[in-house]
Scaffold this motif. Structure first.
Motif, mmCIF file in Angstrom:
data_model
loop_
_atom_site.group_PDB
_atom_site.id
_atom_site.type_symbol
_atom_site.label_atom_id
_atom_site.label_comp_id
_atom_site.label_asym_id
_atom_site.label_seq_id
_atom_site.Cartn_x
_atom_site.Cartn_y
_atom_site.Cartn_z
ATOM 1 N N THR A 45 -1.854 -7.438 -2.601
ATOM 2 C CA THR A 45 -0.419 -7.343 -2.334
ATOM 3 C C THR A 45 -0.076 -6.320 -1.257
ATOM 4 O OG1 THR A 45 -0.154 -5.748 -4.136
ATOM 5 C CG2 THR A 45 0.222 -8.076 -4.651
ATOM 6 N N ARG A 46 -0.973 -5.370 -1.013
ATOM 7 C CA ARG A 46 -0.640 -4.331 -0.034
ATOM 8 C C ARG A 46 -1.907 -3.724 0.549
ATOM 9 N NH1 ARG A 46 2.559 1.246 -1.278
ATOM 10 N NH2 ARG A 46 2.606 1.985 0.859
ATOM 11 N N VAL A 47 -1.868 -3.529 1.854
ATOM 12 C CA VAL A 47 -2.936 -2.830 2.574
ATOM 13 C C VAL A 47 -2.263 -1.788 3.442
ATOM 14 C CG1 VAL A 47 -4.746 -3.043 4.332
ATOM 15 C CG2 VAL A 47 -4.447 -4.832 2.626
ATOM 16 N N GLU A 48 -2.802 -0.587 3.442
ATOM 17 C CA GLU A 48 -2.191 0.464 4.254
ATOM 18 C C GLU A 48 -3.257 1.310 4.938
ATOM 19 O OE1 GLU A 48 0.764 4.309 3.828
ATOM 20 O OE2 GLU A 48 0.691 2.827 2.231
ATOM 21 N N ILE A 49 -3.176 1.351 6.263
ATOM 22 C CA ILE A 49 -4.021 2.242 7.056
ATOM 23 C C ILE A 49 -3.275 3.567 7.091
ATOM 24 C CG2 ILE A 49 -4.999 2.714 9.323
ATOM 25 C CD1 ILE A 49 -6.294 0.309 8.147
#
Length: 95
Positions: A45-49
């Motif tokens: 649901t979410r990917v964050e660099i």
């Protein structure tokens, strides 16, 4: 898979864009990861660099680029100042 995709996405961007376009990179990663994980019934649901740390070579290149831009700006300002001086001298001589 993630590192490969991050490298691919960052490679598409200019150096300056890569630091300011985390949303673009995050969305691309999310799409690719979901495509791979869909077969297992998993949805991400979410990917964050959180941060991108350039290599030493990239940092040196950035420093050289900034130095060149400062030198160019100084040269332009100097030439504009000389032009204004010449215009003022010509106007003074004409009077």
């Amino acid at each position: 898979l993630c590192l490969t995709q991050i490298r691919e996405e960052v490679g598409k961007l200019t150096l300056d864009e890569s630091f300011s376009s985390r949303d673009v990179i995050n969305k691309s990663l999310l799409t690719v990861l979901n495509a791979v994980c869909d077969g297992w019934g998993v949805q991400i649901t979410r990917v964050e660099i959180q941060s991108l740390e350039p290599s030493r070579d990239i940092l040196v290149a950035m420093e050289l680029q900034m130095a060149a831009e400062r030198k160019k700006r100084a040269s332009v300002l100097k030439s504009e100042g000389e032009r204004i001086t010449l215009v003022n001298q010509a106007e003074g001589n004409a009077k």
